[in-house]
Design a protein around this motif. Structure first.
Motif, mmCIF file in Angstrom:
data_model
loop_
_atom_site.group_PDB
_atom_site.id
_atom_site.type_symbol
_atom_site.label_atom_id
_atom_site.label_comp_id
_atom_site.label_asym_id
_atom_site.label_seq_id
_atom_site.Cartn_x
_atom_site.Cartn_y
_atom_site.Cartn_z
ATOM 1 N N THR A 1 41.820 43.836 37.831
ATOM 2 C CA THR A 1 41.947 43.250 36.497
ATOM 3 C C THR A 1 42.620 41.896 36.593
ATOM 4 O O THR A 1 43.471 41.666 37.440
ATOM 5 C CB THR A 1 42.806 44.110 35.562
ATOM 6 O OG1 THR A 1 44.033 44.361 36.216
ATOM 7 C CG2 THR A 1 42.109 45.385 35.187
ATOM 8 N N THR A 2 42.208 41.013 35.721
ATOM 9 C CA THR A 2 42.842 39.704 35.743
ATOM 10 C C THR A 2 43.467 39.365 34.400
ATOM 11 O O THR A 2 44.130 38.358 34.267
ATOM 12 C CB THR A 2 41.808 38.622 36.074
ATOM 13 O OG1 THR A 2 40.644 38.886 35.305
ATOM 14 C CG2 THR A 2 41.484 38.632 37.545
ATOM 15 N N PRO B 1 47.212 52.860 35.540
ATOM 16 C CA PRO B 1 47.422 52.710 36.987
ATOM 17 C C PRO B 1 47.173 51.279 37.445
ATOM 18 O O PRO B 1 46.362 50.568 36.849
ATOM 19 C CB PRO B 1 46.386 53.649 37.601
ATOM 20 C CG PRO B 1 45.795 54.434 36.505
ATOM 21 C CD PRO B 1 46.201 53.870 35.207
ATOM 22 N N ALA B 2 47.860 50.871 38.493
ATOM 23 C CA ALA B 2 47.706 49.509 39.014
ATOM 24 C C ALA B 2 46.261 49.271 39.403
ATOM 25 O O ALA B 2 45.640 50.116 40.030
ATOM 26 C CB ALA B 2 48.608 49.316 40.226
ATOM 27 N N ASP B 3 45.752 48.108 39.005
ATOM 28 C CA ASP B 3 44.374 47.773 39.343
ATOM 29 C C ASP B 3 44.315 46.306 39.726
ATOM 30 O O ASP B 3 44.318 45.429 38.865
ATOM 31 C CB ASP B 3 43.469 48.062 38.142
ATOM 32 C CG ASP B 3 42.033 47.683 38.430
ATOM 33 O OD1 ASP B 3 41.739 47.324 39.586
ATOM 34 O OD2 ASP B 3 41.221 47.747 37.488
ATOM 35 N N PRO B 4 44.276 46.029 41.037
ATOM 36 C CA PRO B 4 44.262 44.628 41.482
ATOM 37 C C PRO B 4 43.034 43.885 40.983
ATOM 38 O O PRO B 4 43.009 42.655 41.010
ATOM 39 C CB PRO B 4 44.229 44.749 43.013
ATOM 40 C CG PRO B 4 44.723 46.136 43.311
ATOM 41 C CD PRO B 4 44.288 46.983 42.153
ATOM 42 N N PHE C 1 45.748 41.120 32.749
ATOM 43 C CA PHE C 1 47.017 41.770 32.447
ATOM 44 C C PHE C 1 48.134 40.745 32.504
ATOM 45 O O PHE C 1 48.214 39.947 33.428
ATOM 46 C CB PHE C 1 47.301 42.897 33.441
ATOM 47 C CG PHE C 1 48.425 43.769 32.998
ATOM 48 C CD1 PHE C 1 48.191 44.815 32.116
ATOM 49 C CD2 PHE C 1 49.727 43.527 33.414
ATOM 50 C CE1 PHE C 1 49.230 45.612 31.678
ATOM 51 C CE2 PHE C 1 50.763 44.320 32.976
ATOM 52 C CZ PHE C 1 50.513 45.369 32.109
#
Lengths: 276, 276
Positions: free
Chosen positions: B82-83, B77-80, B85
């Motif tokens: 995380t850096t 799922p989208a996770d703002p 990716f």
């Protein structure tokens, strides 16, 4: 007696035929649509059209697949960051044949883009963008760009990592454009950050704005195809409109082809006669 | 190039030829169109099936990116937050994606993001007005053919390069940290070493290169000698925290890493004076 019997039968048949064609006549009288469809179906195309010339209609088919599967997906998809990903999982894993609909939409998008490029390559190869079809080439290029925008907006909707980060970068890249860039990026995001507004905005563009534009442009594209006609393959010995300049008193500007008029005619009579 | 009268005469001739010797769209051309459309729909269904049946419900079924034939059903799922990716667009944007590696931030990156795509689009739209010759046969249009081949080749190469671009994995990058410390001479600076590890695992190398490691995506500059630019630790920290304040709208904000980590990364970059 015999004569009246026979005429009675034929009049009954005439009545039946009239009853059967009545709805068609009714529609035609009030709309002219039947004549339009008849014109579309029975218009002449050059006798030497090629398999490559089916790429345009194949692209249209891919678009129709996208439209149908898209409508079905929209019945289950939830354009909200809290539930979008779950609804995608639900469609793919739980809904009956949901995987097929989503799979077709996902892969149909790629095929749609590929077919647009192939179709464009065919038009280029045939030199079919030349007079008087310039406008249709322009409409086609706009269709290509719009189709890619459709791909860009649709990519975000699964709301997974791939979708999210590709869109972050995509919007940032739009933002580098001079003058308009920052406004465009702000508009796409629906604010300073990517969030719920971005997702509903992309959803709205992906299923209302851009497809609406695509349908209108496709209509214009097809109208121009029907109005201007389909080109013959340029290598065809029997291309429609080919001998225009060698005909008559004018200088034979393409005499170097060696395709003399009688020979071309003869070839056509042998090959094309049965097609009529 | 022909005069307008000649072109009109040729088109009139074309219309007449099609009328005289053409065949009706239905059933002749439509037969081919229908077969082609069926092929397209079959390919779409086949791709959807292969994609679905070679992947699983878990987003990690495919493990690495390439271990499912056609990729996973969805990523995490989208996770703002995380850096690390690595952003990657859909395949038909790979050529643009890779084009950006050629241009370096900040001076020429606009050429890659906006300049070249806009110029290409304008040339494409203007095609019928750039090529005014009537000639349609491929072998007699050398300029058009060479331009087309070059375009297809460069798009193909850029797409291929974009598809196979090696992404720096956090674990691999981290393994290079002691080497960096040695080459840059900050082995004894604990803050800088901690910063180097944070740099390696926070996704910086998805776009930036450092002593030969990293992506070089989106025009991100090489950071091996960032410390020589005189920004200072504080300046670097403010920059990384929100690059858009400095007019950099491509690089995302890294404020979410927290001040401690940002300070470490800034110290590390400030200690990077280029290899000794």
């Amino acid at each position: 007696m015999a004569v009246s019997q026979r005429s009675g039968k034929s009049s009954r048949r005439r009545q039946m035929e009239a009853a059967m064609t009545y709805p068609i006549d009714w529609l035609e009288e009030r709309s002219g649509l039947v004549g339009g469809i008849r014109y579309f179906l029975f218009r002449k195309v050059p006798g030497d059209t090629n398999w490559m010339q089916t790429l345009g209609s194949a692209t249209l088919t891919a678009f129709i697949v996208q439209a149908i599967t898209g409508v079905i997906l929209a019945m289950y998809y939830k354009p909200d960051p809290n539930s979008a990903y779950q609804s995608i999982q639900h469609i793919t894993n739980d809904v009956t044949l949901g995987w097929l609909v989503r799979g077709m939409h996902k892969w149909g998008a790629s095929l749609f883009i590929i077919l647009m490029f192939f179709h464009m390559a065919r038009v280029f190869l045939f030199g079919a963008y030349k007079y008087p079809r310039e406008l249709n080439w322009i409409v086609g290029v706009i269709l290509l760009a719009t189709g890619m925008m459709e791909g860009f907006t649709g990519y975000l909707l699964p709301w997974d990592q791939t979708a999210y980060w590709a869109t972050v970068v995509g919007i940032n890249l739009n933002g580098t454009a001079p003058i308009l860039g920052p406004f465009l990026a702000q508009f796409l995001r629906g604010g300073a950050e990517i969030g719920p507004d971005t997702l509903s905005r992309f959803y709205s563009m992906h299923m209302l704005l851009i497809p609406g534009g695509l349908i209108g442009l496709i209509g214009l594209h097809l109208y121009l195809v029907v109005r201007l006609g389909v080109t013959s393959p340029p290598w065809s010995k029997d291309a429609a409109g080919m001998e225009a300049t060698t005909n008559g008193a004018g200088p034979a500007t393409n005499g170097r082809t060696g395709l003399t008029r009688p020979a071309a005619r003869g070839t056509w009579r042998r090959n094309g006669g049965d097609a009529e | 190039m022909m005069s307008l009268e000649e072109r009109r005469a040729q088109f009139t001739k074309y219309k007449q030829d099609v009328k005289d010797r053409g065949k009706p769209f239905y059933p002749f051309a439509m037969f081919h169109d229908t077969i082609m459309s069926l092929v397209v729909v079959s390919i779409i269904i086949a791709l959807a099936c292969v994609w679905y049946f070679t992947s699983g419900e878990d987003p990690n079924t495919c493990g690495g990116k390439d271990s499912c034939l056609l990729g996973p059903r969805y990523a995490e799922p989208a996770d703002p937050g995380t850096t690390n990716f690595v952003p990657r667009p859909d395949w038909y944007f790979y050529f643009l994606f890779y084009l950006l590696r050629i241009f370096k931030w900040p001076n020429s990156v606009i050429l890659g993001t906006v300049g070249i795509p806009t110029i290409l689009l304008i040339i494409l739209i203007m095609m019928p007005f750039l090529d005014l010759r009537r000639e349609r046969r491929v072998l007699r249009r050398p300029v058009a053919v060479v331009a087309a081949i070059l375009t297809v080749l460069s798009m193909g190469v850029l797409t291929y390069k974009g598809a196979t671009a090696k992404e720096a994995l956090a674990s691999e990058v981290k393994a290079a940290v002691p080497q960096w410390a040695q080459k840059q001479g900050f082995t004894n600076n604990k803050e800088a070493v901690a910063g180097a590890n944070a740099f390696a695992t926070s996704g910086c190398t998805a776009c930036h290169t450092y002593l030969g490691t990293g992506g070089g995506n989106l025009g991100a500059p090489d950071l091996s000698a960032e410390g020589t630019k005189g920004k200072g630790v504080q300046g670097l920290q403010t920059y990384i925290s929100d690059p858009s304040k400095f007019g950099n709208n491509v690089m995302p904000k890294f404020a979410s890493l927290g001040d401690t980590t940002l300070h470490q990364i800034a110290t590390f970059l400030d200690a990077s004076k280029g290899p000794k």
